[in-house]
Design an enzyme around this catalytic site. Structure first.
Site, PDB file in Angstrom:
ATOM      1  N   LYS A 121       0.825  -1.209   0.000  1.00  0.00           N
ATOM      2  CA  LYS A 121       0.000   0.000   0.000  1.00  0.00           C
ATOM      3  C   LYS A 121       0.855   1.254   0.000  1.00  0.00           C
ATOM      4  O   LYS A 121       0.459   2.270  -0.564  1.00  0.00           O
ATOM      5  CB  LYS A 121      -0.984   0.013   1.178  1.00  0.00           C
ATOM      6  CG  LYS A 121      -2.129  -0.975   0.992  1.00  0.00           C
ATOM      7  CD  LYS A 121      -3.357  -0.605   1.806  1.00  0.00           C
ATOM      8  CE  LYS A 121      -4.475  -1.605   1.574  1.00  0.00           C
ATOM      9  NZ  LYS A 121      -5.589  -1.443   2.483  1.00  0.00           N
ATOM     10  N   LYS A 203      -4.930 -11.654  -7.686  1.00  0.00           N
ATOM     11  CA  LYS A 203      -6.227 -11.890  -7.038  1.00  0.00           C
ATOM     12  C   LYS A 203      -7.277 -10.893  -7.548  1.00  0.00           C
ATOM     13  O   LYS A 203      -6.939  -9.780  -7.961  1.00  0.00           O
ATOM     14  CB  LYS A 203      -6.103 -11.850  -5.510  1.00  0.00           C
ATOM     15  CG  LYS A 203      -6.145 -10.505  -4.872  1.00  0.00           C
ATOM     16  CD  LYS A 203      -6.414 -10.634  -3.363  1.00  0.00           C
ATOM     17  CE  LYS A 203      -6.575  -9.233  -2.776  1.00  0.00           C
ATOM     18  NZ  LYS A 203      -6.956  -9.205  -1.383  1.00  0.00           N
ATOM     19  N   LYS A 206     -11.160  -5.239  -5.962  1.00  0.00           N
ATOM     20  CA  LYS A 206     -12.045  -4.132  -6.328  1.00  0.00           C
ATOM     21  C   LYS A 206     -11.253  -2.904  -6.755  1.00  0.00           C
ATOM     22  O   LYS A 206     -11.804  -1.986  -7.350  1.00  0.00           O
ATOM     23  CB  LYS A 206     -12.978  -3.798  -5.168  1.00  0.00           C
ATOM     24  CG  LYS A 206     -12.263  -3.436  -3.883  1.00  0.00           C
ATOM     25  CD  LYS A 206     -13.238  -3.473  -2.713  1.00  0.00           C
ATOM     26  CE  LYS A 206     -12.497  -3.593  -1.408  1.00  0.00           C
ATOM     27  NZ  LYS A 206     -13.232  -4.223  -0.349  1.00  0.00           N
TER      28      LYS A 206
HETATM   29  P1  AMP Z   1     -10.409  -6.647   1.132  1.00  0.00           P
HETATM   30  O1  AMP Z   1     -11.223  -6.550  -0.087  1.00  0.00           O
HETATM   31  O2  AMP Z   1      -8.943  -6.705   0.808  1.00  0.00           O
HETATM   32  O3  AMP Z   1     -10.776  -5.653   2.184  1.00  0.00           O
HETATM   33  O4  AMP Z   1     -10.700  -8.074   1.762  1.00  0.00           O
HETATM   34  C1  AMP Z   1     -11.834  -8.395   2.525  1.00  0.00           C
HETATM   35  C2  AMP Z   1     -11.879  -9.887   2.768  1.00  0.00           C
HETATM   36  O5  AMP Z   1     -12.090 -10.589   1.533  1.00  0.00           O
HETATM   37  C3  AMP Z   1     -10.578 -10.455   3.344  1.00  0.00           C
HETATM   38  O6  AMP Z   1     -10.885 -11.513   4.227  1.00  0.00           O
HETATM   39  C4  AMP Z   1      -9.857 -10.968   2.138  1.00  0.00           C
HETATM   40  O7  AMP Z   1      -8.956 -12.001   2.461  1.00  0.00           O
HETATM   41  C5  AMP Z   1     -11.002 -11.472   1.263  1.00  0.00           C
HETATM   42  N1  AMP Z   1     -10.678 -11.351  -0.155  1.00  0.00           N
HETATM   43  C6  AMP Z   1     -10.411 -10.211  -0.843  1.00  0.00           C
HETATM   44  N2  AMP Z   1     -10.176 -10.468  -2.141  1.00  0.00           N
HETATM   45  C7  AMP Z   1     -10.286 -11.809  -2.282  1.00  0.00           C
HETATM   46  C8  AMP Z   1     -10.155 -12.704  -3.384  1.00  0.00           C
HETATM   47  N3  AMP Z   1      -9.881 -12.284  -4.616  1.00  0.00           N
HETATM   48  N4  AMP Z   1     -10.332 -14.024  -3.170  1.00  0.00           N
HETATM   49  C9  AMP Z   1     -10.627 -14.475  -1.948  1.00  0.00           C
HETATM   50  N5  AMP Z   1     -10.781 -13.692  -0.865  1.00  0.00           N
HETATM   51  C10 AMP Z   1     -10.611 -12.381  -1.016  1.00  0.00           C
END
Ligand code: AMP
Ligand code: TRP
Length: 340
Positions: A121, A203, A206
């Site tokens: 980040k 991965k 968003k």
């Molecule tokens: P974030 O979007 O990074 O705030 O992630 C929120 C939650 O979703 C966390 O537990 C991440 O590990 C999970 N997460 C985010 N992106 C993915 C993805 N592409 N595949 C699986 N889990 C995800």
């Protein structure tokens, strides 16, 4: 020696949170949220929108407010049941910021410097490498430790933060005696990492500039179909799960998560068929899976009073649990207590 009955009966406590930063994706849902929903019957679940974490990256006030509101409604629509679980907004519960300060003082500079997310980040936002970005993990540790959580369901990318949480808890317990439950990460086998539809080695995120790379939970059916039709696969033209077939593996994993079919069943279903047919089937399965969620979301968004009532009750319940842990930790450290 036998344990007292109430010890045996104690359900394990689950804590998890998600940031309300922008659109929630199919990756968040399959990797994290779907799991949260399934855990509600078996465990005492506490879930939060980690909005304090979100401001480590600059937010536009109106969008931040709207994103938080929509994320709350969407998580209810996905199946978080406020009768079974506690579901609140982190900034509504002041103990989190208080505990975070305390844990900052039990976390080493070098430990925070090694965090992959901090490195990523700060590279991404070089103009705003703020102290909050650096001390993000102790705030996350506060979230978890305040509720004496046993298990923390997260995607694999959060594992490092979980390990640091354990280190902080063990360090504190080592100095002052048993204070915090040392939590375990709870990472789903399937769906743990949903990959980008455009570059299946990355991965699904968003924050991807290419909106074709991710499915937002509130995407319209025609957009979902289009994104799956454009998904990157390979030149073998055979639906099978194998090393080097990242695009197809990812689509199989998504299809398996939403239909419950095994990889073997999927391979049989599409034997001799082309990727076009396979991608359309994945798209349709996702659209059907998300349809009722979308409908419930629309209903919740029309009922602001209900939402407000839910997050107020959630915050009250969360406060009453977390204040006990905060007081316990403060007492052990030696803060002068107040008569309450
Ligand atoms: P974030 O979007 O990074 O705030 O992630 C929120 C939650 O979703 C966390 O537990 C991440 O590990 C999970 N997460 C985010 N992106 C993915 C993805 N592409 N595949 C699986 N889990 C995800
Ligand atoms: N850092 C997590 C993420 O970005 C969100 C989060 C904040 C969290 N506090 C938490 C996850 C506590 C689990 C437990 O996904």
């Amino acid at each position: 020696m036998t344990e007292p009955a109430n010890m045996e009966d104690r359900k394990k406590v689950i804590f998890s949170a998600i940031q309300p930063s922008g659109t929630i994706t199919l990756g968040n849902y399959l990797g994290a949220l779907k799991n949260w929903i399934n855990l509600q019957d078996e465990f005492d679940c506490i879930y939060a929108l980690a909005d304090l974490h979100t401001i480590t990256v600059r937010q536009d006030p109106a969008s931040f407010r709207r994103n938080t509101l929509e994320a709350y409604a969407l998580l209810l629509a996905c199946g978080i049941d406020p009768k079974k679980s506690i579901f609140f907004v982190q900034s509504h519960v002041p103990t989190h910021a208080q505990m975070a300060w305390i844990l900052d003082c039990y976390t080493q500079f070098g430990e925070l410097q090694r965090m992959t997310q901090f490195k990523d980040k700060s590279a991404k936002h070089p103009e705003n490498v703020n102290a909050g970005l650096f001390t993000y993990p102790p705030l996350m540790a506060a979230d978890i430790l305040l509720y004496q959580a046993d298990l923390v369901p997260v995607g694999i990318d959060q594992k490092q933060h979980l390990e640091l949480t354990r280190t902080i808890a063990e360090r504190f317990n080592g100095i002052y005696g048993q204070t915090f439950t040392v939590p375990d990460a709870y990472i789903p086998k399937q769906g743990a990492k949903i990959m980008s539809l455009q570059d299946p080695t990355k991965k699904m995120s968003k924050s991807d500039e290419n909106t074709n790379a991710y499915i937002a939970m509130l995407d319209k059916p025609e957009d979902i179909m289009r994104k799956f039709k454009r998904a990157v696969t390979d030149s073998e033209a055979c639906v099978r799960y194998a090393e080097g077939k990242d695009g197809v593996n990812n689509l199989m994993s998504i299809y398996s998560c939403v239909t419950g079919k095994t990889y073997e069943q999927i391979e049989n279903e599409f034997a001799g068929k082309g990727y076009g047919e396979f991608k359309a089937a994945v798209g349709e399965a996702v659209v059907e899976h998300l349809r009722p969620i979308r409908e419930r979301f629309d209903d919740y968004m029309k009922n602001r009073d209900y939402l407000e009532q839910c997050w107020t009750e959630g915050a009250e319940k969360a406060y009453s649990i977390s204040i006990r842990t905060l007081r316990k930790a403060m007492k052990k450290i030696g803060f002068l207590p107040m008569k309450r």
